[in-house]
Design an enzyme around this catalytic site. Sequence first.
Site, mmCIF file in Angstrom:
data_model
loop_
_atom_site.group_PDB
_atom_site.id
_atom_site.type_symbol
_atom_site.label_atom_id
_atom_site.label_comp_id
_atom_site.label_asym_id
_atom_site.label_seq_id
_atom_site.Cartn_x
_atom_site.Cartn_y
_atom_site.Cartn_z
ATOM 1 N N SER A 170 -60.159 -3.394 -46.505
ATOM 2 C CA SER A 170 -59.713 -4.397 -47.469
ATOM 3 C C SER A 170 -60.710 -5.549 -47.453
ATOM 4 O O SER A 170 -61.284 -5.869 -46.404
ATOM 5 C CB SER A 170 -58.329 -4.910 -47.081
ATOM 6 N N HIS A 171 -60.891 -6.166 -48.633
ATOM 7 C CA HIS A 171 -61.744 -7.350 -48.710
ATOM 8 C C HIS A 171 -60.891 -8.608 -48.804
ATOM 9 O O HIS A 171 -61.392 -9.692 -49.073
ATOM 10 C CB HIS A 171 -62.679 -7.251 -49.924
ATOM 11 N N LYS A 224 -55.006 -10.023 -45.646
ATOM 12 C CA LYS A 224 -54.506 -8.700 -45.274
ATOM 13 C C LYS A 224 -55.171 -8.220 -43.984
ATOM 14 O O LYS A 224 -54.521 -7.675 -43.091
ATOM 15 C CB LYS A 224 -54.786 -7.713 -46.413
ATOM 16 N N ASP A 254 -51.880 0.560 -49.722
ATOM 17 C CA ASP A 254 -51.739 0.355 -51.157
ATOM 18 C C ASP A 254 -50.253 0.151 -51.409
ATOM 19 O O ASP A 254 -49.423 0.854 -50.816
ATOM 20 C CB ASP A 254 -52.264 1.567 -51.943
ATOM 21 N N TYR A 265 -44.759 -10.471 -56.772
ATOM 22 C CA TYR A 265 -43.421 -10.409 -57.371
ATOM 23 C C TYR A 265 -42.318 -10.918 -56.432
ATOM 24 O O TYR A 265 -41.133 -10.758 -56.724
ATOM 25 C CB TYR A 265 -43.109 -8.965 -57.783
ATOM 26 N N ASP A 266 -42.687 -11.520 -55.315
ATOM 27 C CA ASP A 266 -41.695 -11.974 -54.329
ATOM 28 C C ASP A 266 -40.566 -12.838 -54.915
ATOM 29 O O ASP A 266 -39.405 -12.667 -54.539
ATOM 30 C CB ASP A 266 -42.375 -12.743 -53.187
ATOM 31 N N LYS A 301 -39.326 -12.051 -43.976
ATOM 32 C CA LYS A 301 -39.801 -11.024 -44.915
ATOM 33 C C LYS A 301 -40.544 -9.923 -44.160
ATOM 34 O O LYS A 301 -40.335 -8.737 -44.399
ATOM 35 C CB LYS A 301 -40.720 -11.647 -45.978
ATOM 36 N N HIS A 336 -41.674 -3.535 -46.881
ATOM 37 C CA HIS A 336 -42.212 -2.189 -47.054
ATOM 38 C C HIS A 336 -43.422 -1.956 -46.144
ATOM 39 O O HIS A 336 -43.604 -0.879 -45.611
ATOM 40 C CB HIS A 336 -42.586 -1.978 -48.521
ATOM 41 N N ARG A 337 -44.249 -3.021 -45.958
ATOM 42 C CA ARG A 337 -45.426 -2.891 -45.088
ATOM 43 C C ARG A 337 -44.999 -2.701 -43.640
ATOM 44 O O ARG A 337 -45.543 -1.883 -42.913
ATOM 45 C CB ARG A 337 -46.310 -4.140 -45.196
#
Length: 216
Positions: free
Chosen positions: A21-22, A26, A82, A165-166, A186, A191-192
């Site tokens: 990832s750039h 993250k 992703d 979209y939080d 959170k 999901h992560r």
Amino acid sequence: MTPGRAKASRHFSGNVVVVASHNPGKVEEIAALLSDFGVEARGAGELGLSEPAETGVSFAANAIIKALAAARASGQPALADDSGLEVLALSCRPGIHSARWAGRTRDFRAAMRRLRDALGETADRRARFVCALALCWPDGHHEVFEGAVQGHLVWPPRGTRGFGYDPIFVPRGRKRTFGEMAPDEKHRISHRADAFRRLVAACFADRQAPDDGPRP
Ligand code: IMP
């Protein structure tokens, strides 16, 4: 890919993982998670790796494309994720196009309005965030894990925390949106986190987390 699976055919035995990832935020988040297992994370940007086109038709396919490109270019195992939002009444859109719905300027207020307009008077507001994590080795072997958090959408958007979209997503069993929650709260249910737990159980299970005792 098998959604939610937690059995890996290959365990991780090295000390360094390239995070494909750039996005420095993250890379930092994944680096913190991996450090618990004595693994050092190095960002693709820091190594000067280029970003491949995300041409996959699923979260898993795109995660594999990114991780494989980084593993081959660096000669080290690489991890990529992703993720996106799936709205049931919209046949799981925006899905892998979640970022694209916000346009080049990444205007998520506009993306949230677009979602509301697409739903119109539809009463079904069920949605879920999905995350696929792929761990790839330079020889092309990969392990993929998918996590999700179920919930529903609300308007108007609420809260200023988080991203994307939080502010319109309320996880199942809660009253507040992700945008109203403290990051720790959170991150425990996201999901992560779900995908990462599956990855750890499958690929890092034989490594000790700090709370389990001294590291080798
Ligand atoms: P990426 O996987 O980082 O490229 O994220 C894809 C897009 O999905 C993001 O730009 C957001 O629009 C959306 N998304 C993914 N995860 C989240 C989340 O935890 N909260 C809000 N939006 C998210």
